[in-house]
Design a protein around this motif. Structure first.
Motif, short mmCIF file in Angstrom:
data_model
loop_
_atom_site.label_atom_id
_atom_site.label_comp_id
_atom_site.label_asym_id
_atom_site.label_seq_id
_atom_site.Cartn_x
_atom_site.Cartn_y
_atom_site.Cartn_z
N GLN A 233 0.83 -1.20 0.00
CA GLN A 233 0.00 0.00 0.00
C GLN A 233 0.87 1.27 0.00
O GLN A 233 0.57 2.23 -0.71
N ILE A 234 1.96 1.24 0.77
CA ILE A 234 2.87 2.39 0.79
C ILE A 234 3.51 2.57 -0.58
O ILE A 234 3.63 3.69 -1.08
N ALA A 235 3.91 1.46 -1.22
CA ALA A 235 4.53 1.53 -2.54
C ALA A 235 3.55 2.07 -3.57
O ALA A 235 3.91 2.90 -4.42
N ALA B 269 3.99 5.55 -5.57
CA ALA B 269 3.94 5.60 -7.03
C ALA B 269 2.89 6.61 -7.49
O ALA B 269 3.12 7.38 -8.44
N PHE B 270 1.73 6.59 -6.83
CA PHE B 270 0.69 7.55 -7.18
C PHE B 270 1.17 8.98 -6.95
O PHE B 270 0.93 9.88 -7.78
#
Length: 102
Positions: free
Chosen positions: A5-7, A11-12
């Protein structure tokens, strides 16, 4: 799962920052193009105005110089002898008063 989720959020955020940066560059390009066009237009308008002023015969609208002023200016020029105002050392000489009466 938490790392994924952090990745995804990172990325977003990176994609969002890239989009914002790209849109700012696009807007800056449009603004600079507009400024360049306006400066070119101002330059041509200024050149045309200067040419119009030059071609409008400025001398016709100028007031005539009083002949007494010319006579007075000639008298002032002739009353000053500037040919020998320095000595051999380059220092100013003492100028004796001249009779400038008419």
């Amino acid at each position: 799962m938490y790392i994924e989720q952090i990745a995804i959020q990172m990325a977003f955020l990176i994609i969002l920052c890239a989009f914002i940066f790209g849109s700012q560059l696009y807007v800056a390009r449009i603004v600079l193009k507009n400024v360049n066009e306006r400066i070119s237009l101002l330059d041509s308008n200024l050149a045309e105005a200067i040419q119009t002023v030059i071609n409008s015969n400025l001398g016709e609208n100028m007031p005539q110089i009083n002949p007494l002023v010319n006579i007075f200016a000639d008298l002032l020029k002739n009353s000053q002898d500037t040919s020998q105002i320095r000595n051999e050392k380059g220092q100013f000489k003492v100028i004796e008063s001249k009779d400038t009466s008419l």
